[in-house]
Scaffold this motif. Structure first.
Motif, mmCIF file in Angstrom:
data_model
loop_
_atom_site.group_PDB
_atom_site.id
_atom_site.type_symbol
_atom_site.label_atom_id
_atom_site.label_comp_id
_atom_site.label_asym_id
_atom_site.label_seq_id
_atom_site.Cartn_x
_atom_site.Cartn_y
_atom_site.Cartn_z
ATOM 1 N N ASP A 54 35.384 24.700 54.462
ATOM 2 C CA ASP A 54 35.293 24.861 55.821
ATOM 3 C C ASP A 54 34.200 23.554 56.246
ATOM 4 O OD1 ASP A 54 37.353 26.594 56.381
ATOM 5 O OD2 ASP A 54 36.293 28.668 55.777
ATOM 6 N N ASP A 55 33.096 23.928 55.473
ATOM 7 C CA ASP A 55 31.918 22.959 55.940
ATOM 8 C C ASP A 55 32.107 21.585 55.493
ATOM 9 O OD1 ASP A 55 30.479 25.867 55.911
ATOM 10 O OD2 ASP A 55 30.032 26.508 53.923
ATOM 11 N N ASN A 56 32.929 21.379 55.042
ATOM 12 C CA ASN A 56 33.414 19.859 54.692
ATOM 13 C C ASN A 56 32.866 19.114 54.065
ATOM 14 O OD1 ASN A 56 35.734 19.626 57.502
ATOM 15 N ND2 ASN A 56 34.189 19.244 58.106
ATOM 16 N N SER A 57 32.198 20.443 52.873
ATOM 17 C CA SER A 57 31.764 19.733 51.219
ATOM 18 C C SER A 57 33.267 19.528 50.350
ATOM 19 C CB SER A 57 30.581 20.680 50.768
ATOM 20 O OG SER A 57 30.008 21.631 51.874
ATOM 21 N N ILE A 58 33.789 19.576 50.754
ATOM 22 C CA ILE A 58 35.065 19.190 49.579
ATOM 23 C C ILE A 58 36.283 19.263 50.406
ATOM 24 C CG2 ILE A 58 34.212 20.837 47.794
ATOM 25 C CD1 ILE A 58 36.923 22.642 48.025
ATOM 26 N N ASN A 59 37.136 18.296 50.179
ATOM 27 C CA ASN A 59 38.147 18.578 50.428
ATOM 28 C C ASN A 59 39.715 18.187 49.508
ATOM 29 O OD1 ASN A 59 37.959 15.847 49.174
ATOM 30 N ND2 ASN A 59 38.098 14.234 51.327
ATOM 31 N N PHE A 60 39.617 18.879 48.917
ATOM 32 C CA PHE A 60 40.532 18.946 48.253
ATOM 33 C C PHE A 60 41.076 20.739 47.221
ATOM 34 C CE2 PHE A 60 36.729 18.565 45.076
ATOM 35 C CZ PHE A 60 36.828 20.104 44.309
ATOM 36 N N GLY A 61 42.240 21.031 47.557
ATOM 37 C CA GLY A 61 42.550 22.473 47.146
ATOM 38 C C GLY A 61 42.095 23.182 46.709
ATOM 39 N N TYR A 62 43.108 24.477 46.636
ATOM 40 C CA TYR A 62 42.525 25.751 46.300
ATOM 41 C C TYR A 62 42.504 25.203 44.816
ATOM 42 C CZ TYR A 62 41.748 30.172 44.274
ATOM 43 O OH TYR A 62 41.442 31.088 43.588
ATOM 44 N N GLN A 63 44.000 24.998 44.310
ATOM 45 C CA GLN A 63 44.672 24.834 42.596
ATOM 46 C C GLN A 63 43.202 23.467 41.713
ATOM 47 O OE1 GLN A 63 46.360 26.878 41.398
ATOM 48 N NE2 GLN A 63 46.692 28.542 43.308
ATOM 49 N N ALA A 64 43.147 22.864 42.732
ATOM 50 C CA ALA A 64 41.943 21.858 41.595
ATOM 51 C C ALA A 64 41.012 22.737 41.785
ATOM 52 C CB ALA A 64 42.883 20.289 42.995
ATOM 53 N N PHE A 65 39.929 23.059 43.262
ATOM 54 C CA PHE A 65 38.838 23.413 42.760
ATOM 55 C C PHE A 65 38.869 24.518 41.562
ATOM 56 C CE2 PHE A 65 35.911 27.125 43.851
ATOM 57 C CZ PHE A 65 34.697 26.122 44.374
#
Length: 78
Positions: A54-65
């Protein structure tokens, strides 16, 4: 002085020819101290991902995270 892994991650993130996966992992590594702190404070992996997304610190999906968290951080709780 920054750690070697952090310096490598910064270089990969700035690279124009790095893969998307490599860039995502580099982004996670650059945020790892904050992420580990939230994990230590017993925040859920999902909530950490949600706030960073939401802060645009990351732009990849939950599974990768989630995968990066389990690989690169200690004592991950869900």
């Amino acid at each position: 002085m920054k750690s070697l892994s952090l310096r490598i991650a910064e270089r990969v993130a700035a690279s124009t020819d790095a893969s998307i996966g490599d860039k995502n992992r580099a982004t996670f590594i650059m945020l790892r101290t904050e992420i580990q702190s939230a994990i230590d404070d017993k925040c859920s992996i999902f909530k950490i991902w949600e706030v960073l997304r939401d802060d645009n610190s990351i732009n990849f999906g939950y599974q990768a995270f989630r995968r990066y968290a389990h690989q690169l951080c200690s004592e991950t709780d869900e």
